[in-house]
Design a protein around this motif. Structure first.
Motif, PDB file in Angstrom:
ATOM      1  N   SER A   3      11.773 -14.599  -2.649  1.00 17.98           N
ATOM      2  CA  SER A   3      11.629 -14.108  -1.274  1.00 17.98           C
ATOM      3  C   SER A   3      10.285 -14.581  -0.743  1.00 17.98           C
ATOM      4  O   SER A   3       9.338 -14.759  -1.489  1.00 17.98           O
ATOM      5  CB  SER A   3      11.726 -12.581  -1.215  1.00 17.98           C
ATOM      6  OG  SER A   3      10.558 -12.001  -1.709  1.00 17.98           O
ATOM      7  N   ASN A   4      10.208 -14.787   0.547  1.00 18.09           N
ATOM      8  CA  ASN A   4       8.970 -15.303   1.125  1.00 18.09           C
ATOM      9  C   ASN A   4       8.248 -14.231   1.930  1.00 18.09           C
ATOM     10  O   ASN A   4       7.600 -14.530   2.906  1.00 18.09           O
ATOM     11  CB  ASN A   4       9.249 -16.548   1.974  1.00 18.09           C
ATOM     12  CG  ASN A   4      10.238 -16.273   3.076  1.00 18.09           C
ATOM     13  OD1 ASN A   4      10.760 -15.178   3.184  1.00 18.09           O
ATOM     14  ND2 ASN A   4      10.506 -17.274   3.887  1.00 18.09           N
ATOM     15  N   TRP A   5       8.347 -12.980   1.525  1.00 20.20           N
ATOM     16  CA  TRP A   5       7.619 -11.919   2.201  1.00 20.20           C
ATOM     17  C   TRP A   5       6.898 -11.078   1.168  1.00 20.20           C
ATOM     18  O   TRP A   5       7.257 -11.024   0.015  1.00 20.20           O
ATOM     19  CB  TRP A   5       8.540 -11.055   3.050  1.00 20.20           C
ATOM     20  CG  TRP A   5       9.611 -10.374   2.251  1.00 20.20           C
ATOM     21  CD1 TRP A   5      10.830 -10.870   1.915  1.00 20.20           C
ATOM     22  CD2 TRP A   5       9.546  -9.061   1.670  1.00 20.20           C
ATOM     23  NE1 TRP A   5      11.520  -9.973   1.168  1.00 20.20           N
ATOM     24  CE2 TRP A   5      10.763  -8.852   0.996  1.00 20.20           C
ATOM     25  CE3 TRP A   5       8.593  -8.074   1.655  1.00 20.20           C
ATOM     26  CZ2 TRP A   5      11.043  -7.676   0.324  1.00 20.20           C
ATOM     27  CZ3 TRP A   5       8.870  -6.893   0.968  1.00 20.20           C
ATOM     28  CH2 TRP A   5      10.088  -6.711   0.323  1.00 20.20           C
ATOM     29  N   MET A   6       5.868 -10.434   1.609  1.00 21.08           N
ATOM     30  CA  MET A   6       5.117  -9.533   0.754  1.00 21.08           C
ATOM     31  C   MET A   6       5.176  -8.152   1.395  1.00 21.08           C
ATOM     32  O   MET A   6       5.172  -8.031   2.612  1.00 21.08           O
ATOM     33  CB  MET A   6       3.666  -9.988   0.630  1.00 21.08           C
ATOM     34  CG  MET A   6       3.525 -11.306  -0.080  1.00 21.08           C
ATOM     35  SD  MET A   6       1.855 -11.961  -0.073  1.00 21.08           S
ATOM     36  CE  MET A   6       0.915 -10.618  -0.714  1.00 21.08           C
ATOM     37  N   GLU A   7       5.250  -7.124   0.595  1.00 15.21           N
ATOM     38  CA  GLU A   7       5.341  -5.770   1.131  1.00 15.21           C
ATOM     39  C   GLU A   7       3.947  -5.165   1.236  1.00 15.21           C
ATOM     40  O   GLU A   7       3.235  -5.035   0.257  1.00 15.21           O
ATOM     41  CB  GLU A   7       6.201  -4.906   0.222  1.00 15.21           C
ATOM     42  CG  GLU A   7       6.471  -3.544   0.796  1.00 15.21           C
ATOM     43  CD  GLU A   7       7.426  -2.748  -0.064  1.00 15.21           C
ATOM     44  OE1 GLU A   7       7.291  -1.521  -0.055  1.00 15.21           O
ATOM     45  OE2 GLU A   7       8.264  -3.340  -0.742  1.00 15.21           O
ATOM     46  N   TYR A   8       3.538  -4.854   2.449  1.00 15.55           N
ATOM     47  CA  TYR A   8       2.261  -4.216   2.704  1.00 15.55           C
ATOM     48  C   TYR A   8       2.315  -3.543   4.060  1.00 15.55           C
ATOM     49  O   TYR A   8       3.190  -3.821   4.871  1.00 15.55           O
ATOM     50  CB  TYR A   8       1.104  -5.211   2.651  1.00 15.55           C
ATOM     51  CG  TYR A   8       1.233  -6.351   3.626  1.00 15.55           C
ATOM     52  CD1 TYR A   8       0.751  -6.235   4.919  1.00 15.55           C
ATOM     53  CD2 TYR A   8       1.838  -7.540   3.257  1.00 15.55           C
ATOM     54  CE1 TYR A   8       0.866  -7.260   5.826  1.00 15.55           C
ATOM     55  CE2 TYR A   8       1.959  -8.581   4.160  1.00 15.55           C
ATOM     56  CZ  TYR A   8       1.476  -8.437   5.432  1.00 15.55           C
ATOM     57  OH  TYR A   8       1.592  -9.457   6.324  1.00 15.55           O
ATOM     58  N   VAL A   9       1.395  -2.641   4.288  1.00 14.95           N
ATOM     59  CA  VAL A   9       1.291  -1.936   5.562  1.00 14.95           C
ATOM     60  C   VAL A   9      -0.148  -2.065   6.033  1.00 14.95           C
ATOM     61  O   VAL A   9      -1.084  -1.774   5.293  1.00 14.95           O
ATOM     62  CB  VAL A   9       1.666  -0.442   5.402  1.00 14.95           C
ATOM     63  CG1 VAL A   9       1.470   0.299   6.707  1.00 14.95           C
ATOM     64  CG2 VAL A   9       3.084  -0.299   4.896  1.00 14.95           C
ATOM     65  N   LEU A  10      -0.329  -2.509   7.254  1.00 17.26           N
ATOM     66  CA  LEU A  10      -1.672  -2.634   7.810  1.00 17.26           C
ATOM     67  C   LEU A  10      -2.165  -1.265   8.250  1.00 17.26           C
ATOM     68  O   LEU A  10      -1.478  -0.539   8.960  1.00 17.26           O
ATOM     69  CB  LEU A  10      -1.669  -3.582   9.006  1.00 17.26           C
ATOM     70  CG  LEU A  10      -1.301  -5.028   8.715  1.00 17.26           C
ATOM     71  CD1 LEU A  10      -1.282  -5.823  10.020  1.00 17.26           C
ATOM     72  CD2 LEU A  10      -2.264  -5.637   7.737  1.00 17.26           C
ATOM     73  N   THR A  11      -3.355  -0.915   7.799  1.00 21.25           N
ATOM     74  CA  THR A  11      -3.977   0.353   8.165  1.00 21.25           C
ATOM     75  C   THR A  11      -5.423   0.106   8.567  1.00 21.25           C
ATOM     76  O   THR A  11      -5.982  -0.948   8.287  1.00 21.25           O
ATOM     77  CB  THR A  11      -3.954   1.359   6.999  1.00 21.25           C
ATOM     78  OG1 THR A  11      -4.670   0.805   5.897  1.00 21.25           O
ATOM     79  CG2 THR A  11      -2.541   1.706   6.580  1.00 21.25           C
ATOM     80  N   TYR A  12      -5.997   1.097   9.222  1.00 16.16           N
ATOM     81  CA  TYR A  12      -7.420   1.040   9.548  1.00 16.16           C
ATOM     82  C   TYR A  12      -7.972   2.452   9.505  1.00 16.16           C
ATOM     83  O   TYR A  12      -7.231   3.432   9.589  1.00 16.16           O
ATOM     84  CB  TYR A  12      -7.660   0.389  10.913  1.00 16.16           C
ATOM     85  CG  TYR A  12      -7.169   1.210  12.087  1.00 16.16           C
ATOM     86  CD1 TYR A  12      -8.027   2.057  12.769  1.00 16.16           C
ATOM     87  CD2 TYR A  12      -5.845   1.130  12.505  1.00 16.16           C
ATOM     88  CE1 TYR A  12      -7.581   2.809  13.840  1.00 16.16           C
ATOM     89  CE2 TYR A  12      -5.393   1.876  13.562  1.00 16.16           C
ATOM     90  CZ  TYR A  12      -6.264   2.712  14.228  1.00 16.16           C
ATOM     91  OH  TYR A  12      -5.821   3.460  15.280  1.00 16.16           O
ATOM     92  N   GLU A  13      -9.272   2.546   9.354  1.00 17.12           N
ATOM     93  CA  GLU A  13      -9.924   3.847   9.350  1.00 17.12           C
ATOM     94  C   GLU A  13     -10.538   4.076  10.723  1.00 17.12           C
ATOM     95  O   GLU A  13     -11.327   3.266  11.199  1.00 17.12           O
ATOM     96  CB  GLU A  13     -11.012   3.884   8.271  1.00 17.12           C
ATOM     97  CG  GLU A  13     -11.605   5.248   8.064  1.00 17.12           C
ATOM     98  CD  GLU A  13     -12.580   5.294   6.895  1.00 17.12           C
ATOM     99  OE1 GLU A  13     -13.168   6.356   6.684  1.00 17.12           O
ATOM    100  OE2 GLU A  13     -12.756   4.263   6.214  1.00 17.12           O
ATOM    101  N   ASP A  14     -10.164   5.172  11.362  1.00 17.22           N
ATOM    102  CA  ASP A  14     -10.699   5.443  12.697  1.00 17.22           C
ATOM    103  C   ASP A  14     -12.086   6.075  12.602  1.00 17.22           C
ATOM    104  O   ASP A  14     -12.604   6.309  11.517  1.00 17.22           O
ATOM    105  CB  ASP A  14      -9.728   6.288  13.527  1.00 17.22           C
ATOM    106  CG  ASP A  14      -9.595   7.728  13.059  1.00 17.22           C
ATOM    107  OD1 ASP A  14     -10.330   8.142  12.136  1.00 17.22           O
ATOM    108  OD2 ASP A  14      -8.748   8.453  13.616  1.00 17.22           O
ATOM    109  N   LYS A  15     -12.666   6.355  13.764  1.00 17.85           N
ATOM    110  CA  LYS A  15     -14.039   6.858  13.804  1.00 17.85           C
ATOM    111  C   LYS A  15     -14.184   8.230  13.159  1.00 17.85           C
ATOM    112  O   LYS A  15     -15.277   8.629  12.787  1.00 17.85           O
ATOM    113  CB  LYS A  15     -14.544   6.895  15.248  1.00 17.85           C
ATOM    114  CG  LYS A  15     -13.781   7.856  16.120  1.00 17.85           C
ATOM    115  CD  LYS A  15     -14.279   7.856  17.534  1.00 17.85           C
ATOM    116  CE  LYS A  15     -13.491   8.895  18.293  1.00 17.85           C
ATOM    117  NZ  LYS A  15     -13.338   8.713  19.646  1.00 17.85           N
ATOM    118  N   ASP A  16     -13.073   8.968  13.006  1.00 17.05           N
ATOM    119  CA  ASP A  16     -13.106  10.284  12.369  1.00 17.05           C
ATOM    120  C   ASP A  16     -12.874  10.212  10.864  1.00 17.05           C
ATOM    121  O   ASP A  16     -12.837  11.236  10.185  1.00 17.05           O
ATOM    122  CB  ASP A  16     -12.047  11.198  12.989  1.00 17.05           C
ATOM    123  CG  ASP A  16     -12.285  11.450  14.469  1.00 17.05           C
ATOM    124  OD1 ASP A  16     -13.473  11.558  14.859  1.00 17.05           O
ATOM    125  OD2 ASP A  16     -11.301  11.528  15.225  1.00 17.05           O
TER     126      ASP A  16
END
Length: 66
Positions: A41-54
């Motif tokens: 398969s040519n996809w990778m499983e991941y979820v983009l996240t970020y940490e907010d100011k809180d």
């Protein structure tokens, strides 16, 4: 983008949508792998996240790009 590959800063003004940002991050981190890759398969499983100011972790895409 600057910094170590795992501590990079990204200027969001260079992208017009989450899709462009996602592709740039995929390219930025393509040199890292975790475990075995399934080459059928040519996809990778991941979820983009970020940490907010809180200090809360948020999913990228939950808020409008603008």
């Amino acid at each position: 983008m600057d910094g170590a590959p795992y501590l990079r800063k990204v200027d969001l003004r260079n992208y017009s949508a989450y899709k462009e940002l996602s592709l740039a991050l995929e390219k930025m981190f393509s040199c890292f792998t975790i475990g075995e890759l399934n080459h059928s398969s040519n996809w990778m499983e991941y979820v983009l996240t970020y940490e907010d100011k809180d200090g809360d972790w948020m999913l990228v895409g939950d808020v409008p790009w603008e």
